[in-house]
Design an enzyme around this catalytic site. Structure first.
Site, PDB file in Angstrom:
ATOM      1  N   GLY A  97       0.853  -1.550  -0.296  1.00 19.57           N
ATOM      2  CA  GLY A  97       0.013  -0.065  -0.356  1.00 19.57           C
ATOM      3  C   GLY A  97       0.836   1.202   0.067  1.00 19.57           C
ATOM      4  O   GLY A  97       2.304   1.002   0.566  1.00 19.57           O
TER       5      GLY A  97
ATOM      6  N   GLY B  18       0.235   5.681   1.091  1.00 20.38           N
ATOM      7  CA  GLY B  18       0.006   7.019   1.171  1.00 20.38           C
ATOM      8  C   GLY B  18       0.976   7.837   1.360  1.00 20.38           C
ATOM      9  O   GLY B  18       1.834   8.313   0.629  1.00 20.38           O
TER      10      GLY B  18
ATOM     11  N   GLY C  39       4.209   8.131   3.167  1.00 21.23           N
ATOM     12  CA  GLY C  39       4.538   6.689   2.647  1.00 21.23           C
ATOM     13  C   GLY C  39       4.568   5.476   2.040  1.00 21.23           C
ATOM     14  O   GLY C  39       3.155   5.649   1.375  1.00 21.23           O
TER      15      GLY C  39
ATOM     16  N   ASP D  68     -10.135   7.258  14.566  1.00 23.61           N
ATOM     17  CA  ASP D  68     -10.289   7.220  12.912  1.00 23.61           C
ATOM     18  C   ASP D  68     -10.788   5.744  12.033  1.00 23.61           C
ATOM     19  O   ASP D  68     -10.088   5.555  11.892  1.00 23.61           O
ATOM     20  CB  ASP D  68      -8.902   7.948  12.021  1.00 23.61           C
ATOM     21  CG  ASP D  68      -8.995   7.577  10.720  1.00 23.61           C
ATOM     22  OD1 ASP D  68     -10.277   8.207  10.219  1.00 23.61           O
ATOM     23  OD2 ASP D  68      -7.965   7.746   9.907  1.00 23.61           O
TER      24      ASP D  68
END
Length: 322
Positions: A36, A38, A41, A155
């Site tokens: 993944g 973001g 990073g 979150d």
């Protein structure tokens, strides 16, 4: 203290290790592919080069680069490391080691095959009730542990709920604690309202009621995720503005309730908009096939007033999950 690892010596204190250069990490781990990416990073799947049979050998490595705007590591990364060092629970992601290099910080943690968002997208519709019950209970176990340790996540969303495959079943891991906070009583510190993806954001956050932002905002997010697993898509989707989403929340859950006016600066504005619509409450009216017990728990999680919202401990005692 010196810790000897394959072909590289690093200074170590607990799980924190100092590397002379980030690239030396590949003397310890083998790159297995990117998992993944973001803003700050990337997340990489890695394999430990030297291990015993009793140790896990595959991990996820979150690599966060220094932010030139603040001349250092983003505070979300520091906060996540600080919190997760102390949080140890089967349903909370576990940090294994942290490597600090001049240009980045690398956090090695448990590896998960997928997350709840990708899993639901793969299914392409609602999950089976028995699986929803299992995943919700695990999610609540992890959140209850966090709340008992004075930490609220702030979150929670399907993308931050990781799933490991173990013996044909999913083990749930709550992850991404970058926006988390520890709370104390009385609540004296006003935290930023810019938390939680809008579709999972509690009404008290939308309305600016800072003094009411406690563990209850996590329970709202859990309620949204719980309902989404039954529905197959977010329950408050369809709106893109904050005002549109909060209006939709009130229409979907409680309608024109007097409680609205007690929830912060924007409460009166919402009250006026609802009064003009002259609509009756229609609580989650498109979830007809959901068991009554699940609807009851859902509505307790989605109580408009955070002081009346069910706690994680209370939800674990609900008949639907027993």
């Amino acid at each position: 203290m010196l810790a000897k690892t394959p072909d590289v010596v690093v200074r170590s204190q607990g799980i924190i290790n100092i590397l002379p250069h980030a690239e030396r990490i590949w003397d310890i781990y083998e790159h297995q592919g990117e998992a993944g990416r973001g803003v700050y990073g990337s997340v990489i799947k890695v394999k430990l080069r030297a291990s015993t049979a009793k140790e896990p050998v595959v991990f996820a490595m979150k690599r966060t680069y220094r932010d030139e705007a603040i001349a250092g590591i983003p505070p979300t990364a520091i906060r996540e490391i600080s919190l997760l060092q102390d949080l140890r629970h089967p349903n909370v992601i576990r940090i294994e080691r942290v490597f600090i290099a001049p240009e980045s910080i690398l956090v090695v943690m448990e590896y998960a095959d997928t997350d709840l968002q990708r899993y639901m997208e793969k299914i392409g519709g609602p999950l089976e009730p028995c699986e929803i019950k299992t995943l919700t209970r695990q999610m609540l176990e992890g959140i209850n542990y966090c709340h008992m340790n004075r930490t609220y996540h702030r979150d929670l969303k399907p993308a931050n709920i990781l799933l490991q495959r173990c013996d044909g079943k999913h083990v749930l891991k709550i992850a991404d604690f970058g926006l988390s906070r520890q709370f104390s009583y009385p609540l004296s510190q006003k935290h930023t309202p810019c938390v939680v993806t809008m579709l999972y954001r509690a009404p008290e956050v939308f309305l600016g009621a800072a003094e009411q932002q406690t563990y209850a905002l996590d329970m709202w997010s859990v309620g949204c995720i719980f309902a989404e697993m039954f529905k197959g898509k977010p329950i408050f989707e369809g709106e893109t503005s904050e005002f549109g989403i909060i209006l939709n929340i009130f229409l979907q859950t409680v309608g024109a309730s007097p409680d609205i006016r007690n929830l912060g600066e924007k409460g009166q504005q919402i009250w006026t908009a609802l009064d003009k619509k002259r609509t009756k409450p229609h609580p989650l009216s498109d979830l007809e096939d959901v068991p009554p017990g699940a609807i009851d728990l859902m509505m307790k999680m989605l109580a408009l007033n955070p002081q009346k919202r069910i706690t994680a401990h209370g939800a674990l005692q609900h008949p639907f999950l027993l």
